[in-house]
Design a protein around this motif. Structure first.
Motif, PDB file in Angstrom:
ATOM      1  N   MET A 126      51.188  46.253  39.943  1.00 25.99           N
ATOM      2  CA  MET A 126      51.621  46.023  41.157  1.00 25.99           C
ATOM      3  C   MET A 126      51.413  44.927  41.744  1.00 25.99           C
ATOM      4  SD  MET A 126      52.620  49.835  42.682  1.00 25.99           S
ATOM      5  CE  MET A 126      51.185  50.482  42.490  1.00 25.99           C
ATOM      6  N   GLU A 127      50.100  44.383  41.412  1.00 32.48           N
ATOM      7  CA  GLU A 127      49.844  43.035  41.940  1.00 32.48           C
ATOM      8  C   GLU A 127      50.687  41.849  41.478  1.00 32.48           C
ATOM      9  OE1 GLU A 127      45.688  41.580  41.914  1.00 32.48           O
ATOM     10  OE2 GLU A 127      44.985  43.969  42.158  1.00 32.48           O
ATOM     11  N   HIS A 128      51.162  42.185  40.434  1.00 31.14           N
ATOM     12  CA  HIS A 128      51.901  41.100  39.694  1.00 31.14           C
ATOM     13  C   HIS A 128      53.498  40.992  39.772  1.00 31.14           C
ATOM     14  CE1 HIS A 128      48.169  39.479  38.703  1.00 31.14           C
ATOM     15  NE2 HIS A 128      47.829  40.485  37.722  1.00 31.14           N
ATOM     16  N   ILE A 129      53.842  42.310  40.398  1.00 35.09           N
ATOM     17  CA  ILE A 129      55.466  42.392  40.604  1.00 35.09           C
ATOM     18  C   ILE A 129      56.126  41.415  41.624  1.00 35.09           C
ATOM     19  CG2 ILE A 129      57.346  43.782  41.613  1.00 35.09           C
ATOM     20  CD1 ILE A 129      55.548  46.086  40.500  1.00 35.09           C
ATOM     21  N   ASP A 130      57.022  40.731  41.086  1.00 35.68           N
ATOM     22  CA  ASP A 130      57.804  39.596  41.840  1.00 35.68           C
ATOM     23  C   ASP A 130      58.964  39.958  42.727  1.00 35.68           C
ATOM     24  OD1 ASP A 130      58.394  36.911  42.813  1.00 35.68           O
ATOM     25  OD2 ASP A 130      59.551  36.595  41.237  1.00 35.68           O
ATOM     26  N   LYS A 131      59.769  40.835  41.955  1.00 32.96           N
ATOM     27  CA  LYS A 131      60.843  41.206  42.528  1.00 32.96           C
ATOM     28  C   LYS A 131      61.698  42.374  41.866  1.00 32.96           C
ATOM     29  CE  LYS A 131      63.774  37.763  40.310  1.00 32.96           C
ATOM     30  NZ  LYS A 131      64.815  36.526  40.551  1.00 32.96           N
ATOM     31  N   LEU A 132      62.507  43.144  42.390  1.00 31.24           N
ATOM     32  CA  LEU A 132      63.085  44.268  41.830  1.00 31.24           C
ATOM     33  C   LEU A 132      64.510  44.000  42.219  1.00 31.24           C
ATOM     34  CD1 LEU A 132      63.363  47.176  40.625  1.00 31.24           C
ATOM     35  CD2 LEU A 132      63.475  48.027  42.903  1.00 31.24           C
ATOM     36  N   ASN A 133      65.463  43.832  40.839  1.00 32.20           N
ATOM     37  CA  ASN A 133      66.706  43.678  40.978  1.00 32.20           C
ATOM     38  C   ASN A 133      67.642  45.035  40.325  1.00 32.20           C
ATOM     39  OD1 ASN A 133      69.288  42.707  41.264  1.00 32.20           O
ATOM     40  ND2 ASN A 133      68.948  40.935  39.813  1.00 32.20           N
ATOM     41  N   ASN A 134      68.314  45.779  40.895  1.00 35.51           N
ATOM     42  CA  ASN A 134      68.799  47.090  40.662  1.00 35.51           C
ATOM     43  C   ASN A 134      67.797  47.886  39.899  1.00 35.51           C
ATOM     44  OD1 ASN A 134      71.564  46.287  41.643  1.00 35.51           O
ATOM     45  ND2 ASN A 134      72.105  44.946  39.749  1.00 35.51           N
ATOM     46  N   ASN A 161      58.331  54.403  46.199  1.00 38.59           N
ATOM     47  CA  ASN A 161      57.104  55.083  47.134  1.00 38.59           C
ATOM     48  C   ASN A 161      55.768  54.554  46.834  1.00 38.59           C
ATOM     49  OD1 ASN A 161      59.087  56.505  48.646  1.00 38.59           O
ATOM     50  ND2 ASN A 161      58.767  58.447  47.161  1.00 38.59           N
ATOM     51  N   GLU A 162      55.824  54.286  45.530  1.00 38.27           N
ATOM     52  CA  GLU A 162      54.326  53.977  44.984  1.00 38.27           C
ATOM     53  C   GLU A 162      54.219  52.469  45.504  1.00 38.27           C
ATOM     54  OE1 GLU A 162      51.697  55.205  43.117  1.00 38.27           O
ATOM     55  OE2 GLU A 162      52.664  57.048  44.235  1.00 38.27           O
ATOM     56  N   PHE A 163      55.242  51.556  45.306  1.00 34.42           N
ATOM     57  CA  PHE A 163      55.018  50.102  45.660  1.00 34.42           C
ATOM     58  C   PHE A 163      55.152  49.817  46.886  1.00 34.42           C
ATOM     59  CE2 PHE A 163      56.776  45.700  45.605  1.00 34.42           C
ATOM     60  CZ  PHE A 163      55.736  45.171  44.990  1.00 34.42           C
ATOM     61  N   SER A 164      55.757  50.809  47.829  1.00 32.65           N
ATOM     62  CA  SER A 164      55.500  50.675  49.295  1.00 32.65           C
ATOM     63  C   SER A 164      54.162  51.050  49.752  1.00 32.65           C
ATOM     64  CB  SER A 164      56.525  51.620  50.048  1.00 32.65           C
ATOM     65  OG  SER A 164      57.774  51.233  49.780  1.00 32.65           O
ATOM     66  N   ARG A 165      53.461  51.789  49.137  1.00 28.30           N
ATOM     67  CA  ARG A 165      52.151  52.457  49.431  1.00 28.30           C
ATOM     68  C   ARG A 165      51.261  51.367  49.149  1.00 28.30           C
ATOM     69  NH1 ARG A 165      48.565  52.997  46.582  1.00 28.30           N
ATOM     70  NH2 ARG A 165      49.823  53.221  44.806  1.00 28.30           N
ATOM     71  N   PHE A 166      51.507  50.755  48.011  1.00 28.25           N
ATOM     72  CA  PHE A 166      50.651  49.566  47.404  1.00 28.25           C
ATOM     73  C   PHE A 166      50.681  48.141  48.407  1.00 28.25           C
ATOM     74  CE2 PHE A 166      50.419  45.464  45.338  1.00 28.25           C
ATOM     75  CZ  PHE A 166      48.944  45.520  44.799  1.00 28.25           C
ATOM     76  N   ILE A 167      51.853  47.897  48.872  1.00 29.89           N
ATOM     77  CA  ILE A 167      52.240  46.961  49.637  1.00 29.89           C
ATOM     78  C   ILE A 167      51.369  47.204  51.074  1.00 29.89           C
ATOM     79  CG2 ILE A 167      53.632  45.573  51.096  1.00 29.89           C
ATOM     80  CD1 ILE A 167      53.700  44.790  48.335  1.00 29.89           C
ATOM     81  N   LYS A 168      51.343  48.304  51.612  1.00 35.84           N
ATOM     82  CA  LYS A 168      50.917  48.579  53.036  1.00 35.84           C
ATOM     83  C   LYS A 168      49.486  48.616  52.592  1.00 35.84           C
ATOM     84  CE  LYS A 168      54.489  51.783  54.511  1.00 35.84           C
ATOM     85  NZ  LYS A 168      54.755  53.171  54.679  1.00 35.84           N
ATOM     86  N   ASN A 169      48.682  49.005  51.742  1.00 39.40           N
ATOM     87  CA  ASN A 169      47.488  48.997  51.465  1.00 39.40           C
ATOM     88  C   ASN A 169      46.976  47.557  51.412  1.00 39.40           C
ATOM     89  OD1 ASN A 169      46.729  51.872  51.666  1.00 39.40           O
ATOM     90  ND2 ASN A 169      46.959  52.102  49.603  1.00 39.40           N
ATOM     91  N   TYR A 170      47.702  46.766  50.667  1.00 40.54           N
ATOM     92  CA  TYR A 170      47.349  45.343  50.473  1.00 40.54           C
ATOM     93  C   TYR A 170      47.407  44.577  51.674  1.00 40.54           C
ATOM     94  CZ  TYR A 170      47.564  40.721  47.978  1.00 40.54           C
ATOM     95  OH  TYR A 170      47.467  39.687  47.536  1.00 40.54           O
ATOM     96  N   ILE A 171      48.457  44.892  52.687  1.00 42.78           N
ATOM     97  CA  ILE A 171      48.342  44.314  54.086  1.00 42.78           C
ATOM     98  C   ILE A 171      47.328  44.445  54.728  1.00 42.78           C
ATOM     99  CG2 ILE A 171      49.586  44.040  56.033  1.00 42.78           C
ATOM    100  CD1 ILE A 171      52.054  44.576  54.389  1.00 42.78           C
ATOM    101  N   ARG A 172      46.743  45.795  54.801  1.00 41.56           N
ATOM    102  CA  ARG A 172      45.682  46.454  55.519  1.00 41.56           C
ATOM    103  C   ARG A 172      44.526  45.574  54.869  1.00 41.56           C
ATOM    104  NH1 ARG A 172      47.303  51.774  54.680  1.00 41.56           N
ATOM    105  NH2 ARG A 172      48.686  52.552  56.441  1.00 41.56           N
ATOM    106  N   GLN A 173      44.335  45.627  53.682  1.00 46.60           N
ATOM    107  CA  GLN A 173      43.078  44.913  53.126  1.00 46.60           C
ATOM    108  C   GLN A 173      42.957  43.305  53.435  1.00 46.60           C
ATOM    109  OE1 GLN A 173      42.871  46.251  49.222  1.00 46.60           O
ATOM    110  NE2 GLN A 173      43.021  48.425  49.891  1.00 46.60           N
TER     111      GLN A 173
END
Length: 241
Positions: free
Chosen positions: A197-205, A228-240
């Motif tokens: 998930m560190e290397h995901i750029d975008k989701l299209n459909n 859900n998993e990607f949202s959790r990852f982003i939230k943790n990434y922002i916190r850190q």
């Protein structure tokens, strides 16, 4: 965020450990997510993973040592701190690789010591670059996890590993891979793929794109779980970060 579980059939002990964690959190500005379980069977039912588990040895149907053995089959990374009335259990507990051992009754300083040691341990290990060994077609292959963008299963127990600019062919199954990688960073949006998930750029459909242009399908039945998993990852990434 540091995830902690407290597993004890005595509510007073659970509350006391929670209070100690809360006080330590305030004093040291460390954020914890604490979950409590009133027995080993309840802990084993959870699908959560933990950085640390305070685990009572003397419990009802399943004691702490048996609980630890079974939990190790689910999560090999969790660090276990045994909590008991009897110090002689310490020797028996080492068969399940404890992180520490707390004897009741205990003062808050004892829990503080465990939490301090955990913080040092996590910091030191975060500074080390995680490397995994894979079964390459021409022999053992060592790769840095942070440099892996995706794994693609191509059939006949063959997997393509994508890094930023290279591709490698290895032997095995995606379940073998999931046992090696950090589930906090890697997700399986499709039965044939695992993505960092560190290397995901975008989701299209129903297609996601990595930052180096790899296209990965997202199965319709996995779309909600992936979000859900990607949202959790982003939230943790922002916190850190």
């Amino acid at each position: 965020m540091i995830n902690i579980a407290i597993c004890d059939d005595d509510k007073e002990i659970i509350d006391k450990i929670k209070d100690c964690i809360s006080e330590y959190s305030t004093e040291h500005s460390v954020e914890y997510d604490v979950h409590s379980f009133r027995g080993g069977e309840k802990l084993l039912e959870t699908k959560l993973s933990f950085d640390l588990i305070f685990l009572d040895i003397e419990m009802g149907e399943i004691d702490g040592l048996k609980t630890a053995q079974l939990f190790r089959e689910i999560d090999k990374k969790a660090r276990i701190v045994y909590v008991t009335n009897h110090s002689e259990y310490a020797l028996r507990s080492y068969a399940v690789h404890p992180f520490d051992f707390v004897v009741k009754p205990f003062e808050k300083e004892r829990i503080f010591s465990v939490l301090g040691e955990l913080s040092r341990y996590l910091t030191e290990n975060a500074e080390k670059e995680a490397v995994i060994q894979l079964k390459g077609e021409e022999g053992p292959l060592l790769l840095s996890l942070k440099n892996i963008y995706a794994f693609e299963y191509t059939g006949n127990r063959r997997i393509t590993v994508y890094t930023k600019s290279e591709k490698y062919r290895i032997k095995g199954s995606l379940s073998d891979i999931f046992a090696l990688v950090d589930s906090e960073n890697f997700v399986s949006p499709h039965k044939s793929f695992i993505v960092n998930m560190e290397h995901i750029d975008k989701l299209n459909n129903f297609t996601l794109y990595t930052t180096n242009g790899i296209e990965v399908p997202v199965a319709q039945k996995k779309l909600k779980e992936f979000h859900n998993e990607f949202s959790r990852f982003i939230k943790n990434y922002i916190r850190q970060g």
